[in-house]
Write an enzyme that holds these catalytic residues in place. Structure first.
Site, mmCIF file in Angstrom:
data_model
loop_
_atom_site.group_PDB
_atom_site.id
_atom_site.type_symbol
_atom_site.label_atom_id
_atom_site.label_comp_id
_atom_site.label_asym_id
_atom_site.label_seq_id
_atom_site.Cartn_x
_atom_site.Cartn_y
_atom_site.Cartn_z
ATOM 1 N N ARG A 79 -1.833 7.396 1.274
ATOM 2 C CA ARG A 79 -2.094 6.214 0.708
ATOM 3 C C ARG A 79 -2.238 6.117 -0.999
ATOM 4 O O ARG A 79 -1.883 5.427 -1.600
ATOM 5 C CB ARG A 79 -3.478 5.476 1.149
ATOM 6 C CG ARG A 79 -3.443 4.957 2.563
ATOM 7 C CD ARG A 79 -4.541 4.169 2.994
ATOM 8 N NE ARG A 79 -5.812 5.156 3.302
ATOM 9 C CZ ARG A 79 -6.867 5.126 2.623
ATOM 10 N NH1 ARG A 79 -7.184 4.310 1.788
ATOM 11 N NH2 ARG A 79 -7.857 6.107 3.231
ATOM 12 N N TYR A 83 -0.352 3.468 -3.222
ATOM 13 C CA TYR A 83 -0.822 2.465 -4.128
ATOM 14 C C TYR A 83 0.063 2.658 -5.554
ATOM 15 O O TYR A 83 0.003 1.839 -6.201
ATOM 16 C CB TYR A 83 -2.309 2.983 -4.479
ATOM 17 C CG TYR A 83 -3.185 2.606 -3.150
ATOM 18 C CD1 TYR A 83 -2.823 1.790 -2.137
ATOM 19 C CD2 TYR A 83 -4.269 3.542 -3.002
ATOM 20 C CE1 TYR A 83 -3.627 1.601 -0.953
ATOM 21 C CE2 TYR A 83 -5.025 3.330 -1.570
ATOM 22 C CZ TYR A 83 -4.552 2.253 -0.718
ATOM 23 O OH TYR A 83 -5.415 2.176 0.554
ATOM 24 N N TYR A 105 -5.089 -9.226 0.162
ATOM 25 C CA TYR A 105 -5.765 -9.640 1.183
ATOM 26 C C TYR A 105 -7.425 -9.560 0.718
ATOM 27 O O TYR A 105 -7.758 -8.899 -0.082
ATOM 28 C CB TYR A 105 -5.808 -8.937 2.197
ATOM 29 C CG TYR A 105 -6.920 -8.975 3.523
ATOM 30 C CD1 TYR A 105 -6.626 -9.792 4.391
ATOM 31 C CD2 TYR A 105 -7.748 -7.909 3.684
ATOM 32 C CE1 TYR A 105 -7.949 -10.112 5.316
ATOM 33 C CE2 TYR A 105 -8.857 -7.780 4.497
ATOM 34 C CZ TYR A 105 -8.707 -8.923 5.540
ATOM 35 O OH TYR A 105 -9.562 -9.306 6.455
#
Lengths: 287, 71
Positions: A79, A83, A105
């Site tokens: 991740r 990112y 979100y």
């Protein structure tokens, strides 16, 4: 490059239930953007964003999601790499002279790494970059559980960071632990808790809370027909509860706060005066 | 086509509180009136949110941050 040609970045949040939580300012920015990059949770939100502005690019493929077939998913890369790729996408589009809107979100600055990083990089280069607030899962939690964090305070931690570091707890305040769905995963490559991580979390919390202390696993509804998950169990039973990527843990206060006579007296008050005044303020003032 | 009906239905519920109240009072009546596919109606009534999200688009992940332990 003149200011008329210079790109800009506005980072916005959809809220948790996108079609109901977006602010008017956020919608206006999305409509007027040269390019919209979106990291949202479902196709409903994505299709709505494309109604507002057809120039929407989905950032989800950066995750390289693949089903692991054992109750969770794996990622094709860390991740952290994902990112970084998202940051590069936002920065490069802005450097190319576009008015970019990045849609995340929830609240775009709460548990979102690439939003802060992209803004920082662009500001360092002299570009206009700003973030607008959004409705976070925390906001939904306060509304759905009837919790006012200002009553006696409320601490919050990313659940894995909470396990990895010494974290003194004030059990007179509430506690929120985030991202239980990836609890204990130091690889950043899987989307499920590490086995045995939940029992360890229970063991850690048991240092400060009794076994029968009620704790709530919370998930805000993200679709208009969805249900809010509010599952309250005794702390000792928490390890048996199934977690999802949306799961958050709320631990209510376990005791009343103790007044501090030294500072109360230095303000010329008695303990009774101070604690009565505190209750009055907490129950009559909004914010 | 059925996906578009579902999407339109959910958008309506999200932005029309009166329709949402009607739906909460009688979900099947409102979904039938909107032409929601029976399979999608079942997902909604069964609270199969994962299934619904698959119908609405590709899978998505909610995790957008790394805790301080990695920074």
């Amino acid at each position: 490059m003149s200011s008329a040609q210079q790109g800009s970045l506005v980072v916005v949040g959809t809220g948790i239930n996108a079609l109901q939580h977006c602010s008017l300012e956020t919608i206006a920015h999305i409509r007027q953007a040269d390019q919209v990059f979106a990291l949202v949770t479902d196709g409903l939100c994505l299709s709505w964003l494309r109604e507002l502005n057809p120039r929407v690019t989905d950032l989800q493929p950066h995750y390289q999601l693949r089903n692991a077939g054992d109750g969770g998913d794996d990622l094709g890369r860390s991740r952290a790499e994902t990112y970084a790729a998202i940051v590069a996408t936002l920065v490069n589009a802005t450097l190319a002279g576009q008015h970019v809107v990045a849609v995340f979100y929830g609240h775009p600055g709460v548990f979102v790494n690439p939003s802060h990083e992209a803004i920082q990089q662009l500001r360092t280069r002299g570009y206009a970059a700003q973030m607008l607030p959004g409705i976070s899962a925390e906001d939904c939690l306060f509304a759905d559980l009837g919790v006012d964090p200002c009553q006696m305070g409320c601490a919050q931690y990313e659940a894995t960071a909470f396990l990895f570091y010494h974290t003194p707890l004030n059990t007179a305040a509430g506690l929120i632990l985030w991202q239980l769905g990836v609890l204990g995963d130091h690889t950043l490559r899987q989307l499920r808790p590490v086995s045995d991580a939940l029992p360890l979390l229970v063991e850690r919390l048991r240092r400060d809370y009794p076994a029968d202390h009620p704790v709530t696993v919370y998930e805000a509804a993200s679709l208009p027909v969805g249900h809010t998950r509010i599952e309250t169990v005794a702390l000792a039973d928490l390890a048996r509860v199934k977690m999802s990527l949306a799961s958050t843990l709320y631990v209510p206060p376990a005791r009343k706060a103790e007044p501090d006579p030294e500072f109360i007296h230095r303000l010329g008050l008695s303990v009774a005066q101070a604690t009565h005044a505190e209750r009055s303020v907490a129950t009559t003032e909004g914010s | 086509m059925t996906q578009k009906v579902l999407t339109d239905f959910l958008k309506t519920l999200a932005q029309d509180p009166a329709k949402k109240r009607e739906y909460l009072a009688d979900p099947k009546k409102v979904m039938d009136a909107h032409g929601v596919d029976p399979a999608h109606q079942k997902m909604i009534m069964d609270s199969d949110m994962d299934g619904l999200k698959k119908v609405l688009g590709p899978d998505a992940t909610l995790i957008m941050a790394v805790g301080a332990y990695k920074q």
